[in-house]
Design a protein around this motif. Sequence first.
Motif, PDB file in Angstrom:
ATOM      1  N   ARG A 195      -6.979 -41.421 -40.459  1.00 31.58           N
ATOM      2  CA  ARG A 195      -7.296 -40.473 -41.312  1.00 31.58           C
ATOM      3  C   ARG A 195      -8.567 -39.616 -40.640  1.00 31.58           C
ATOM      4  O   ARG A 195      -8.532 -38.503 -40.809  1.00 31.58           O
ATOM      5  N   ALA A 196      -9.585 -40.211 -40.324  1.00 37.57           N
ATOM      6  CA  ALA A 196     -10.756 -39.584 -39.796  1.00 37.57           C
ATOM      7  C   ALA A 196     -10.503 -38.807 -38.345  1.00 37.57           C
ATOM      8  O   ALA A 196     -10.797 -37.740 -38.468  1.00 37.57           O
ATOM      9  N   CYS A 197      -9.438 -39.157 -37.653  1.00 35.93           N
ATOM     10  CA  CYS A 197      -9.134 -38.332 -36.280  1.00 35.93           C
ATOM     11  C   CYS A 197      -8.522 -37.146 -36.934  1.00 35.93           C
ATOM     12  O   CYS A 197      -8.517 -35.989 -36.348  1.00 35.93           O
ATOM     13  N   GLN A 198      -7.574 -37.330 -38.054  1.00 31.68           N
ATOM     14  CA  GLN A 198      -6.729 -36.303 -38.549  1.00 31.68           C
ATOM     15  C   GLN A 198      -7.910 -35.083 -38.980  1.00 31.68           C
ATOM     16  O   GLN A 198      -7.729 -33.965 -38.716  1.00 31.68           O
ATOM     17  N   ARG A 199      -8.954 -35.649 -39.885  1.00 35.59           N
ATOM     18  CA  ARG A 199      -9.915 -34.738 -40.095  1.00 35.59           C
ATOM     19  C   ARG A 199     -10.714 -34.161 -39.194  1.00 35.59           C
ATOM     20  O   ARG A 199     -11.083 -32.869 -39.080  1.00 35.59           O
ATOM     21  N   LEU A 200     -11.022 -34.839 -37.964  1.00 33.47           N
ATOM     22  CA  LEU A 200     -11.637 -34.558 -37.100  1.00 33.47           C
ATOM     23  C   LEU A 200     -10.736 -33.246 -36.102  1.00 33.47           C
ATOM     24  O   LEU A 200     -11.318 -32.448 -35.706  1.00 33.47           O
ATOM     25  N   GLN A 201      -9.540 -33.569 -36.279  1.00 35.53           N
ATOM     26  CA  GLN A 201      -8.539 -32.599 -35.421  1.00 35.53           C
ATOM     27  C   GLN A 201      -8.708 -31.229 -36.209  1.00 35.53           C
ATOM     28  O   GLN A 201      -8.690 -30.022 -35.705  1.00 35.53           O
ATOM     29  N   GLU A 202      -8.735 -31.338 -37.663  1.00 34.77           N
ATOM     30  CA  GLU A 202      -8.845 -30.320 -38.564  1.00 34.77           C
ATOM     31  C   GLU A 202     -10.096 -29.333 -38.329  1.00 34.77           C
ATOM     32  O   GLU A 202     -10.158 -28.210 -38.371  1.00 34.77           O
ATOM     33  N   ILE A 203     -11.220 -30.211 -38.016  1.00 35.58           N
ATOM     34  CA  ILE A 203     -12.623 -29.839 -37.749  1.00 35.58           C
ATOM     35  C   ILE A 203     -12.366 -29.002 -36.487  1.00 35.58           C
ATOM     36  O   ILE A 203     -13.028 -27.743 -36.278  1.00 35.58           O
ATOM     37  N   GLN A 204     -12.021 -29.400 -35.318  1.00 36.63           N
ATOM     38  CA  GLN A 204     -11.937 -28.937 -34.035  1.00 36.63           C
ATOM     39  C   GLN A 204     -11.094 -27.701 -34.227  1.00 36.63           C
ATOM     40  O   GLN A 204     -11.341 -26.342 -33.756  1.00 36.63           O
ATOM     41  N   GLU A 205     -10.096 -27.490 -34.948  1.00 34.10           N
ATOM     42  CA  GLU A 205      -9.343 -26.422 -35.180  1.00 34.10           C
ATOM     43  C   GLU A 205     -10.020 -25.207 -35.854  1.00 34.10           C
ATOM     44  O   GLU A 205     -10.014 -24.146 -35.337  1.00 34.10           O
ATOM     45  N   ASN A 206     -10.780 -25.800 -36.823  1.00 32.23           N
ATOM     46  CA  ASN A 206     -11.612 -24.789 -37.664  1.00 32.23           C
ATOM     47  C   ASN A 206     -12.569 -24.329 -36.593  1.00 32.23           C
ATOM     48  O   ASN A 206     -13.036 -22.875 -36.739  1.00 32.23           O
TER      49      ASN A 206
ATOM     50  N   LYS B 290     -18.296 -31.702 -30.103  1.00 36.82           N
ATOM     51  CA  LYS B 290     -18.733 -33.249 -30.727  1.00 36.82           C
ATOM     52  C   LYS B 290     -17.647 -33.512 -31.530  1.00 36.82           C
ATOM     53  O   LYS B 290     -17.470 -34.890 -31.657  1.00 36.82           O
ATOM     54  N   ALA B 291     -16.925 -32.899 -32.422  1.00 39.16           N
ATOM     55  CA  ALA B 291     -15.825 -33.419 -32.916  1.00 39.16           C
ATOM     56  C   ALA B 291     -14.881 -34.070 -32.317  1.00 39.16           C
ATOM     57  O   ALA B 291     -14.204 -35.185 -32.487  1.00 39.16           O
ATOM     58  N   ALA B 292     -14.532 -33.365 -31.102  1.00 43.36           N
ATOM     59  CA  ALA B 292     -13.525 -33.907 -30.077  1.00 43.36           C
ATOM     60  C   ALA B 292     -14.065 -35.317 -29.469  1.00 43.36           C
ATOM     61  O   ALA B 292     -13.185 -36.255 -29.299  1.00 43.36           O
ATOM     62  N   ASP B 293     -15.403 -35.272 -29.135  1.00 32.03           N
ATOM     63  CA  ASP B 293     -16.048 -36.505 -28.712  1.00 32.03           C
ATOM     64  C   ASP B 293     -15.799 -37.842 -29.546  1.00 32.03           C
ATOM     65  O   ASP B 293     -15.493 -38.930 -29.199  1.00 32.03           O
ATOM     66  N   ILE B 294     -16.208 -37.429 -30.955  1.00 33.99           N
ATOM     67  CA  ILE B 294     -15.806 -38.613 -31.802  1.00 33.99           C
ATOM     68  C   ILE B 294     -14.518 -39.074 -31.996  1.00 33.99           C
ATOM     69  O   ILE B 294     -14.345 -40.195 -32.267  1.00 33.99           O
ATOM     70  N   ALA B 295     -13.585 -38.152 -32.118  1.00 35.11           N
ATOM     71  CA  ALA B 295     -12.255 -38.587 -32.111  1.00 35.11           C
ATOM     72  C   ALA B 295     -11.853 -39.286 -30.977  1.00 35.11           C
ATOM     73  O   ALA B 295     -11.065 -40.142 -31.396  1.00 35.11           O
ATOM     74  N   ASP B 296     -12.084 -38.954 -29.614  1.00 29.62           N
ATOM     75  CA  ASP B 296     -11.876 -39.561 -28.465  1.00 29.62           C
ATOM     76  C   ASP B 296     -12.439 -41.077 -28.992  1.00 29.62           C
ATOM     77  O   ASP B 296     -11.746 -42.137 -28.310  1.00 29.62           O
ATOM     78  N   GLY B 297     -13.610 -41.244 -29.351  1.00 27.81           N
ATOM     79  CA  GLY B 297     -14.317 -42.554 -29.301  1.00 27.81           C
ATOM     80  C   GLY B 297     -13.517 -43.189 -30.487  1.00 27.81           C
ATOM     81  O   GLY B 297     -13.153 -44.621 -30.280  1.00 27.81           O
ATOM     82  N   LEU B 298     -13.199 -42.682 -31.372  1.00 26.39           N
ATOM     83  CA  LEU B 298     -12.188 -43.504 -32.539  1.00 26.39           C
ATOM     84  C   LEU B 298     -10.924 -43.806 -32.040  1.00 26.39           C
ATOM     85  O   LEU B 298     -10.689 -44.979 -32.187  1.00 26.39           O
ATOM     86  N   ARG B 299     -10.403 -43.123 -31.153  1.00 24.48           N
ATOM     87  CA  ARG B 299      -9.082 -43.523 -30.363  1.00 24.48           C
ATOM     88  C   ARG B 299      -9.365 -44.662 -29.451  1.00 24.48           C
ATOM     89  O   ARG B 299      -8.224 -45.656 -29.471  1.00 24.48           O
ATOM     90  N   GLU B 300     -10.509 -44.605 -28.881  1.00 21.21           N
ATOM     91  CA  GLU B 300     -10.498 -45.706 -27.999  1.00 21.21           C
ATOM     92  C   GLU B 300     -10.781 -47.009 -28.792  1.00 21.21           C
ATOM     93  O   GLU B 300     -10.321 -48.017 -28.441  1.00 21.21           O
ATOM     94  N   GLU B 301     -11.514 -46.797 -29.759  1.00 20.78           N
ATOM     95  CA  GLU B 301     -11.632 -48.120 -30.764  1.00 20.78           C
ATOM     96  C   GLU B 301     -10.515 -48.432 -31.461  1.00 20.78           C
ATOM     97  O   GLU B 301     -10.273 -49.606 -31.452  1.00 20.78           O
ATOM     98  N   MET B 302      -9.430 -47.556 -31.712  1.00 19.19           N
ATOM     99  CA  MET B 302      -8.276 -47.982 -32.250  1.00 19.19           C
ATOM    100  C   MET B 302      -7.499 -48.607 -31.422  1.00 19.19           C
ATOM    101  O   MET B 302      -6.659 -49.774 -31.555  1.00 19.19           O
ATOM    102  N   ASP B 303      -7.640 -48.279 -29.977  1.00 14.94           N
ATOM    103  CA  ASP B 303      -6.736 -49.041 -29.019  1.00 14.94           C
ATOM    104  C   ASP B 303      -7.457 -50.332 -28.874  1.00 14.94           C
ATOM    105  O   ASP B 303      -6.441 -51.404 -28.680  1.00 14.94           O
ATOM    106  N   GLN B 304      -8.508 -50.766 -28.725  1.00 15.77           N
ATOM    107  CA  GLN B 304      -9.171 -51.850 -28.608  1.00 15.77           C
ATOM    108  C   GLN B 304      -8.709 -52.811 -30.005  1.00 15.77           C
ATOM    109  O   GLN B 304      -8.278 -54.019 -29.729  1.00 15.77           O
TER     110      GLN B 304
END
Length: 205
Positions: free
Chosen positions: A45-56, A82-96
């Motif tokens: 859900r956070a990645c989805q919000r960050l995606q929306e922030i990036q688009e904004n 910044k939003a993209a970096d946070i999203a990438d960090g969340l995706r890495e954490e989700m993979d783990q």
Amino acid sequence: MADLLDRAEDPARMIRMIILEMEETLVEVRSCAARQIADIKEMRRACQRLQEIQENWTAKAELALSKDREDLAKAALVERQKAADIADGLREEMDQIEQVLRGYEADIAKLQGKLREARARQNAISARFESALTRAKAREVMHGSRTEEAFAKFELLERRADFAEGRAEALGISSLEDEIHELQASRAVDRELEAMKAALKARVN
């Protein structure tokens, strides 16, 4: 018998404790897996919000460029990054976390298998102990002192019955002899009576 019962209780109790420990471990692993699953859902859900922030921020950068405000466009792109970096960090954490979840799934499957095996063996062992106790009770009944005492009493009662039957038979024989003796005595009296009658008749004549 008491010693056998005491010895039989320990393995059964030990098996129950092992099964209980495995059940508690399974509950704990499932709880950890459930928390990890909840964390992944929250991160998605956070990645989805960050995606929306990036688009904004992309839209804002394009707007700034259209107004010849390159400085604002650059600042908007920095925020987007910044939003993209946070999203990438969340995706890495989700993979783990997903790797950990796969480990949990394997652990849960193994624990469930071990638990099924333990329960099956518990039933088999319980049946064996129950059979052993039943056999021990049967042997105690067959060879125990109480059984021997009972059979000794049976023999005593049989001897008493034999004595009573012999006495009854003896009483029957005595009664028969008494009747025969009475008949003989009655016959003698009759003979004596006839002799007296004959003597009186001779004197009269």
